[in-house]
Scaffold this motif. Structure first.
Motif, short mmCIF file in Angstrom:
data_model
loop_
_atom_site.label_atom_id
_atom_site.label_comp_id
_atom_site.label_asym_id
_atom_site.label_seq_id
_atom_site.Cartn_x
_atom_site.Cartn_y
_atom_site.Cartn_z
N PHE A 258 0.81 -1.21 0.00
CA PHE A 258 0.00 0.00 0.00
C PHE A 258 0.85 1.27 0.00
CE2 PHE A 258 -2.70 -3.34 1.69
CZ PHE A 258 -3.82 -3.19 0.87
N GLY A 259 2.12 1.12 -0.37
CA GLY A 259 3.00 2.27 -0.49
C GLY A 259 3.29 2.65 -1.92
N GLN A 260 2.51 2.12 -2.88
CA GLN A 260 2.73 2.42 -4.29
C GLN A 260 2.44 3.90 -4.58
OE1 GLN A 260 4.00 -0.12 -5.83
NE2 GLN A 260 3.47 -1.52 -4.20
N GLU A 261 3.21 4.47 -5.49
CA GLU A 261 2.90 5.82 -5.97
C GLU A 261 1.57 5.78 -6.72
OE1 GLU A 261 4.86 9.31 -8.80
OE2 GLU A 261 5.91 7.40 -8.47
N ARG A 262 0.69 6.72 -6.45
CA ARG A 262 -0.64 6.76 -7.02
C ARG A 262 -1.34 5.41 -6.80
NH1 ARG A 262 -2.29 10.85 -9.98
NH2 ARG A 262 -3.80 9.53 -11.06
N LEU A 263 -1.54 5.10 -5.54
CA LEU A 263 -2.13 3.82 -5.15
C LEU A 263 -3.47 3.56 -5.84
CD1 LEU A 263 -1.87 1.35 -3.23
CD2 LEU A 263 -3.10 2.71 -1.51
N GLU A 264 -4.21 4.62 -6.10
CA GLU A 264 -5.53 4.47 -6.72
C GLU A 264 -5.46 3.94 -8.15
OE1 GLU A 264 -4.16 8.72 -7.41
OE2 GLU A 264 -4.14 7.26 -5.78
N ASP A 265 -4.27 3.93 -8.76
CA ASP A 265 -4.11 3.44 -10.12
C ASP A 265 -3.80 1.95 -10.20
OD1 ASP A 265 -4.55 5.98 -11.05
OD2 ASP A 265 -2.44 6.45 -11.39
N TRP A 266 -3.69 1.28 -9.04
CA TRP A 266 -3.28 -0.13 -9.02
C TRP A 266 -4.48 -1.05 -8.82
CZ3 TRP A 266 1.60 -2.29 -9.67
CH2 TRP A 266 2.64 -1.36 -9.82
N ASP A 267 -4.45 -2.18 -9.53
CA ASP A 267 -5.43 -3.26 -9.35
C ASP A 267 -4.73 -4.49 -8.79
OD1 ASP A 267 -7.60 -1.84 -10.33
OD2 ASP A 267 -7.28 -2.51 -12.38
N VAL A 268 -5.51 -5.37 -8.18
CA VAL A 268 -5.00 -6.66 -7.71
C VAL A 268 -5.87 -7.77 -8.26
CG1 VAL A 268 -6.31 -6.47 -5.55
CG2 VAL A 268 -4.36 -8.02 -5.68
N GLU A 269 -5.24 -8.87 -8.67
CA GLU A 269 -5.94 -10.05 -9.14
C GLU A 269 -5.55 -11.23 -8.25
OE1 GLU A 269 -4.60 -10.59 -13.11
OE2 GLU A 269 -5.77 -8.93 -13.92
N VAL A 270 -6.50 -12.11 -7.96
CA VAL A 270 -6.26 -13.26 -7.08
C VAL A 270 -6.53 -14.54 -7.85
CG1 VAL A 270 -6.88 -14.38 -4.91
CG2 VAL A 270 -6.98 -11.87 -5.09
N HIS A 271 -5.58 -15.49 -7.78
CA HIS A 271 -5.72 -16.79 -8.43
C HIS A 271 -5.15 -17.88 -7.52
CE1 HIS A 271 -5.79 -14.20 -12.07
NE2 HIS A 271 -6.56 -15.14 -12.57
N ALA A 272 -5.52 -19.11 -7.79
CA ALA A 272 -4.78 -20.26 -7.28
C ALA A 272 -3.61 -20.53 -8.21
CB ALA A 272 -5.68 -21.49 -7.22
N MET A 273 -2.49 -21.03 -7.65
CA MET A 273 -1.32 -21.33 -8.47
C MET A 273 -0.64 -22.60 -8.01
SD MET A 273 1.58 -20.91 -6.42
CE MET A 273 2.78 -20.86 -7.73
N ALA A 274 0.08 -23.22 -8.94
CA ALA A 274 0.90 -24.40 -8.63
C ALA A 274 2.16 -24.34 -9.47
CB ALA A 274 0.13 -25.69 -8.91
N ALA A 275 3.23 -24.94 -8.98
CA ALA A 275 4.49 -24.91 -9.73
C ALA A 275 5.34 -26.12 -9.38
CB ALA A 275 5.26 -23.62 -9.45
N ARG A 276 6.09 -26.58 -10.36
CA ARG A 276 7.09 -27.65 -10.18
C ARG A 276 8.38 -27.17 -10.85
NH1 ARG A 276 6.03 -34.03 -10.44
NH2 ARG A 276 6.04 -33.66 -8.21
N PRO A 277 9.24 -26.43 -10.13
CA PRO A 277 10.43 -25.85 -10.74
C PRO A 277 11.45 -26.87 -11.25
CG PRO A 277 9.84 -24.67 -8.75
CD PRO A 277 8.98 -25.89 -8.79
N GLU A 278 11.49 -28.07 -10.67
CA GLU A 278 12.47 -29.07 -11.10
C GLU A 278 12.24 -29.46 -12.56
OE1 GLU A 278 15.23 -31.22 -11.97
OE2 GLU A 278 15.34 -30.52 -9.89
N LYS A 279 13.21 -29.11 -13.41
CA LYS A 279 13.04 -29.33 -14.85
C LYS A 279 13.15 -30.81 -15.22
CE LYS A 279 14.80 -24.75 -16.03
NZ LYS A 279 15.85 -23.98 -16.74
N GLN A 280 13.84 -31.61 -14.41
CA GLN A 280 14.04 -33.02 -14.74
C GLN A 280 13.00 -33.93 -14.08
OE1 GLN A 280 16.34 -33.66 -17.01
NE2 GLN A 280 16.79 -31.45 -16.97
N ALA A 281 11.99 -33.35 -13.47
CA ALA A 281 10.95 -34.17 -12.83
C ALA A 281 10.20 -34.99 -13.87
CB ALA A 281 9.98 -33.27 -12.07
N LYS A 282 9.75 -36.15 -13.45
CA LYS A 282 8.99 -37.02 -14.34
C LYS A 282 7.49 -36.79 -14.11
CE LYS A 282 12.56 -40.60 -14.47
NZ LYS A 282 12.89 -42.03 -14.20
N GLY A 283 6.89 -36.05 -15.00
CA GLY A 283 5.47 -35.79 -14.89
C GLY A 283 5.15 -34.53 -14.12
N GLY A 284 3.87 -34.17 -14.16
CA GLY A 284 3.44 -32.93 -13.54
C GLY A 284 3.02 -33.10 -12.09
N LEU A 285 2.91 -31.99 -11.40
CA LEU A 285 2.44 -31.94 -10.02
C LEU A 285 0.97 -31.54 -10.03
CD1 LEU A 285 2.93 -31.76 -6.88
CD2 LEU A 285 3.38 -29.32 -7.27
#
Length: 225
Positions: free
Chosen positions: A185-212
Motif C-alpha cells: 500500500f506504499g505504491q505511488e498513485r495507489l488508486e491506479d493499481w489493481d490486484v488479481e487473485v488466483h490459485a497457483m501451482a508450480a514444479r520448478p524441477e526441470k528433470q521431474a517425471k510428470g506434472g504436479l
C-alpha cells in the motif's frame, strides 16, 4: 473431512514464479480460478482496485515429491489500463506479486510466502503443530492460508496467516501469523493499481517425471465495496 467443490491445477516440470537478481525472472506457473457452479449466484470477484482489497484465502492439498514443489494463492498487482488496451491472454507478467501456500523444501512441506516488489524475497515456516505431526513428511493434508489487509498505528500492510479450523476460541478458527508485508500500500498513485487473485501451482524441477497435481478449495476474496 475433505472439502467439496474442489478443482485441480497441474504444473509441469520447469514451472515457477520467482525473480532473483541479477537476471532470473520466471513467471510461467499455471494459475486458475474455481469453475462456476450451477448454483452460484454470481461469478467470483477475483480482481479489483487495490484500495478496495480486504482479504483472500484458499485451501489446498497435494503430495510433493520434488524440491520446491508448491501450491497456493497468488496476488498479482498491476497498474490499471483501459479495459480494451491489452487482452488478458496477451499481458506480460505482473510487475509485482505475492504468493503463499505450501512448498516442499529440503525434504519437508513448509509454509511458504514469496513477496516480490522489485526482486523477490522468500520466507518459510514449519507447519503448525496439529495432526500434521502424525503424518509422513510428504502427507500434507488440507492447509488453509489467508492474506489480509491490516491497519495499525504504524500504517497499512498485509498479513499472511495459516488458518487452523476448530482450534480457536469456542472451536472457531485460529490464525497463525506468518509474515507482514508492508510495501503493497506504499505504491505511488495507489488508486491506479489493481490486484488479481488466483490459485497457483508450480514444479520448478526441470528433470521431474510428470506434472504436479494440486487440489484446491474455498478460494474466497473480500472487498470493501
Amino acid at each position: 473431512m475433505a472439502p467439496t467443490n474442489t478443482f485441480n491445477i497441474t504444473a509441469e516440470p520447469g514451472t515457477d514464479i520467482w525473480r532473483k537478481p541479477p537476471t532470473t525472472d520466471v513467471f510461467n506457473a499455471p494459475i486458475a480460478l474455481p469453475p462456476r457452479g450451477k448454483d452460484a449466484a454470481a461469478p467470483l470477484r477475483h480482481s479489483g482496485p487495490l484500495t478496495s482489497f480486504l482479504s483472500a484465502r484458499i485451501s489446498l492439498n497435494f503430495t510433493p515429491e520434488e524440491q520446491y514443489d508448491q501450491g497456493g494463492i497468488l496476488l498479482s498487482f498491476r497498474r490499471r489500463q483501459r479495459a480494451d488496451a491489452v487482452p488478458p491472454s496477451s499481458r506480460p507478467p505482473p510487475p509485482k506479486w505475492i504468493k503463499s501456500g505450501i512448498e516442499f523444501y529440503n525434504g519437508h512441506p513448509r509454509l511458504s510466502t514469496v513477496s516480490c516488489d522489485n526482486w523477490a524475497d522468500w520466507s518459510v515456516a514449519d507447519l503448525s503443530a496439529t495432526a500434521q505431526e502424525a503424518k509422513a513428511a510428504q502427507e500434507i493434508g488440507w492447509t488453509t492460508v489467508s492474506i489480509e489487509k491490516d491497519k495499525d498505528g504504524n500504517g497499512t500492510g498485509l498479513w499472511v496467516y495459516q488458518v487452523l479450523d476448530g482450534e480457536g476460541t469456542s472451536g472457531g478458527e485460529r490464525k497463525v501469523p506468518l509474515r507482514e508485508i508492508c510495501w503493497v500500500f506504499g505504491q505511488e498513485r495507489l488508486e491506479d493499481w489493481d490486484v488479481e487473485v488466483h490459485a497457483m501451482a508450480a514444479r520448478p524441477e526441470k528433470q521431474a517425471k510428470g506434472g504436479l497435481v494440486v487440489e484446491f478449495s474455498g478460494l474466497e476474496v473480500k472487498w470493501d465495496s
